[in-house]
Write an enzyme that holds these catalytic residues in place. Sequence first.
Site, PDB file in Angstrom:
ATOM      1  N   CYS A 269       0.797  -1.240   0.000  1.00  0.00           N
ATOM      2  CA  CYS A 269       0.000   0.000   0.000  1.00  0.00           C
ATOM      3  C   CYS A 269       0.826   1.284   0.000  1.00  0.00           C
ATOM      4  O   CYS A 269       0.686   2.100  -0.917  1.00  0.00           O
ATOM      5  CB  CYS A 269      -0.924   0.017   1.204  1.00  0.00           C
ATOM      6  SG  CYS A 269      -2.185  -1.235   1.085  1.00  0.00           S
TER       7      CYS A 269
HETATM    8  C1  UDX Z   1      -0.802   0.039   5.637  1.00  0.00           C
HETATM    9  C2  UDX Z   1      -1.769   0.857   6.507  1.00  0.00           C
HETATM   10  O1  UDX Z   1      -1.391   0.716   7.884  1.00  0.00           O
HETATM   11  C3  UDX Z   1      -3.204   0.398   6.278  1.00  0.00           C
HETATM   12  O2  UDX Z   1      -4.104   1.197   7.041  1.00  0.00           O
HETATM   13  C4  UDX Z   1      -3.521   0.520   4.788  1.00  0.00           C
HETATM   14  O3  UDX Z   1      -4.841   0.097   4.518  1.00  0.00           O
HETATM   15  C5  UDX Z   1      -2.511  -0.284   3.983  1.00  0.00           C
HETATM   16  O4  UDX Z   1      -1.173   0.145   4.277  1.00  0.00           O
HETATM   17  P1  UDX Z   1       0.413  -2.331   5.808  1.00  0.00           P
HETATM   18  O5  UDX Z   1       1.113  -2.001   4.544  1.00  0.00           O
HETATM   19  O6  UDX Z   1      -0.165  -3.693   5.968  1.00  0.00           O
HETATM   20  O7  UDX Z   1      -0.815  -1.300   6.074  1.00  0.00           O
HETATM   21  O8  UDX Z   1       1.456  -2.191   7.010  1.00  0.00           O
HETATM   22  P2  UDX Z   1       1.935  -1.107   8.088  1.00  0.00           P
HETATM   23  O9  UDX Z   1       1.964  -1.794   9.388  1.00  0.00           O
HETATM   24  O10 UDX Z   1       1.178   0.135   8.015  1.00  0.00           O
HETATM   25  O11 UDX Z   1       3.451  -0.871   7.641  1.00  0.00           O
HETATM   26  C6  UDX Z   1       3.816  -0.371   6.355  1.00  0.00           C
HETATM   27  C7  UDX Z   1       5.305  -0.272   6.255  1.00  0.00           C
HETATM   28  O12 UDX Z   1       5.787   0.803   7.063  1.00  0.00           O
HETATM   29  C8  UDX Z   1       6.076  -1.500   6.715  1.00  0.00           C
HETATM   30  O13 UDX Z   1       7.165  -1.750   5.851  1.00  0.00           O
HETATM   31  C9  UDX Z   1       6.576  -1.132   8.087  1.00  0.00           C
HETATM   32  O14 UDX Z   1       7.753  -1.814   8.446  1.00  0.00           O
HETATM   33  C10 UDX Z   1       6.832   0.351   7.913  1.00  0.00           C
HETATM   34  N1  UDX Z   1       6.771   1.091   9.177  1.00  0.00           N
HETATM   35  C11 UDX Z   1       5.593   1.216   9.847  1.00  0.00           C
HETATM   36  C12 UDX Z   1       7.916   1.683   9.674  1.00  0.00           C
HETATM   37  O15 UDX Z   1       8.996   1.572   9.065  1.00  0.00           O
HETATM   38  N2  UDX Z   1       7.852   2.394  10.847  1.00  0.00           N
HETATM   39  C13 UDX Z   1       6.692   2.540  11.542  1.00  0.00           C
HETATM   40  O16 UDX Z   1       6.702   3.193  12.585  1.00  0.00           O
HETATM   41  C14 UDX Z   1       5.529   1.926  11.031  1.00  0.00           C
END
Ligand code: UDX
Length: 442
Positions: A269
């Site tokens: 996403c």
């Molecule tokens: C995300 C959104 O959270 C969700 O609401 C939307 O519908 C789709 O995209 P997702 O991709 O499943 O969901 O994972 P998420 O937990 O949000 O993490 C996305 C990426 O950001 C990951 O690679 C994660 O490692 C990274 N991340 C997240 C960070 O590097 N630091 C953070 O503090 C949070």
Amino acid sequence: MEKDRICVVGGGFVGLTTALAFVHHGRRVVLVEVIPDKRVALASGQVPFHEPGLDDALPAALASGNLEIVGDLTAAVSSSCATFLCVGTPSRDDGSIDLRFVAAAARDVGRALEGRTTPHLVVVKSTVLPGTTVGLVRQAVEETSHRTSDTGVSVASNPEFLAEGTAYRDALEPERIVLGTLREEDRELLASLYEGFPGDRLAVDPTTAETIKYASNSFLAARVALSNEFANLCADVGVDWYTVADAIGRDPRIGPMFLRAGAGFGGSCFPKDVRAVTAFGRERGQPLGILEAVLANNEAQPLVPVRLLEEALGGLAGKRVALLGLAFKADTDDVRETRAQPIWRALRAAGAEVLCHDPMAGKTFGQLEPEAVIMPSIDAALQDADGCILQTEWKEYQAITPEQYKGRMNRAVVVDGRRIHDPVAMRAAGVDYRAVGLGLQG
Ligand code: UDX
């Protein structure tokens, strides 16, 4: 047509999770999956991807008789009061969004509604750019059905906010349900389908609903990118970003979530949606410069742990490196846009031998990078390594002890790209521990 029967088009991550959440809340759902293998697997209760909760929910939903999995869209649409489009929206090479599956599904639904008299609401759940529902989707449905809202066929937008790993819980207990409709009766119908779900109802028009989804993901991705940028500055001035983040997160205007610095964001996403909305802004002459910078930061960030390891080892050529964590985040086998890929490539380009491990994503990463060497265990990956990069915050990696690093590795040099370990404990135990956002004296 039955008033509480819903058609969901697309049996992927979003479609299946949505269908199961509706069934859980007492609705009757017919799920259309056109790919025969996937349909057969789903109909026999097998979830073709890893997502906690769905393995139990799918057989239970099938057994309840309230979930049907079919291939014939026409019958499914005409026996339902609303159809949720949950088809994929891939990226084109230039980052813009490819709407061909949405357009095809909208046309199929329209054809199924042609010549009928019962009302029907076509709800777009796939992530689409602002204006798509009232533009392309409405046009496709009206052209093929030869009906409009005057004759009972209208369109709506109802974006999802599901995160992988918690998708089923997110779907069952949403914080907010965005009801993007054009007419009062459509809003009432859509709201009635969500009866029993918790969460705030936000009644808006479809274009606002679509914009909410992009703004939501853009803000979260930007927080991660800004955390990474600050983390790099913290490392340079010798302080710890995680201490700084803890302090700023206590300000209710900032909040504690999505401040974890690391190797950048991946997944299906954030990268795709930020690219799509920046391309959209450029096209419209409304450039989103901050988001362009977010994307640039996210491209550069995976090289930060690589550089830290290079510095620690005095070069990477001929070195043996353990890369722990291939999934884009913990608790999934999804490697889409995983930061492990640019890390792996950079290590190899610098002449290192890379031994990879992941509790779940070894196979999927192997498909992405067929030359990747995937080790069967953490210890096998660490054996005789000169250095290690931690890329995914799996709990299995949190449990690795300093003794394990020191016992297995040639040199216990560990670069923590996700702040999995306690720096003080690791260093006290004699590990040469470095981390993104951590000054050496931090
Ligand atoms: C995300 C959104 O959270 C969700 O609401 C939307 O519908 C789709 O995209 P997702 O991709 O499943 O969901 O994972 P998420 O937990 O949000 O993490 C996305 C990426 O950001 C990951 O690679 C994660 O490692 C990274 N991340 C997240 C960070 O590097 N630091 C953070 O503090 C949070």
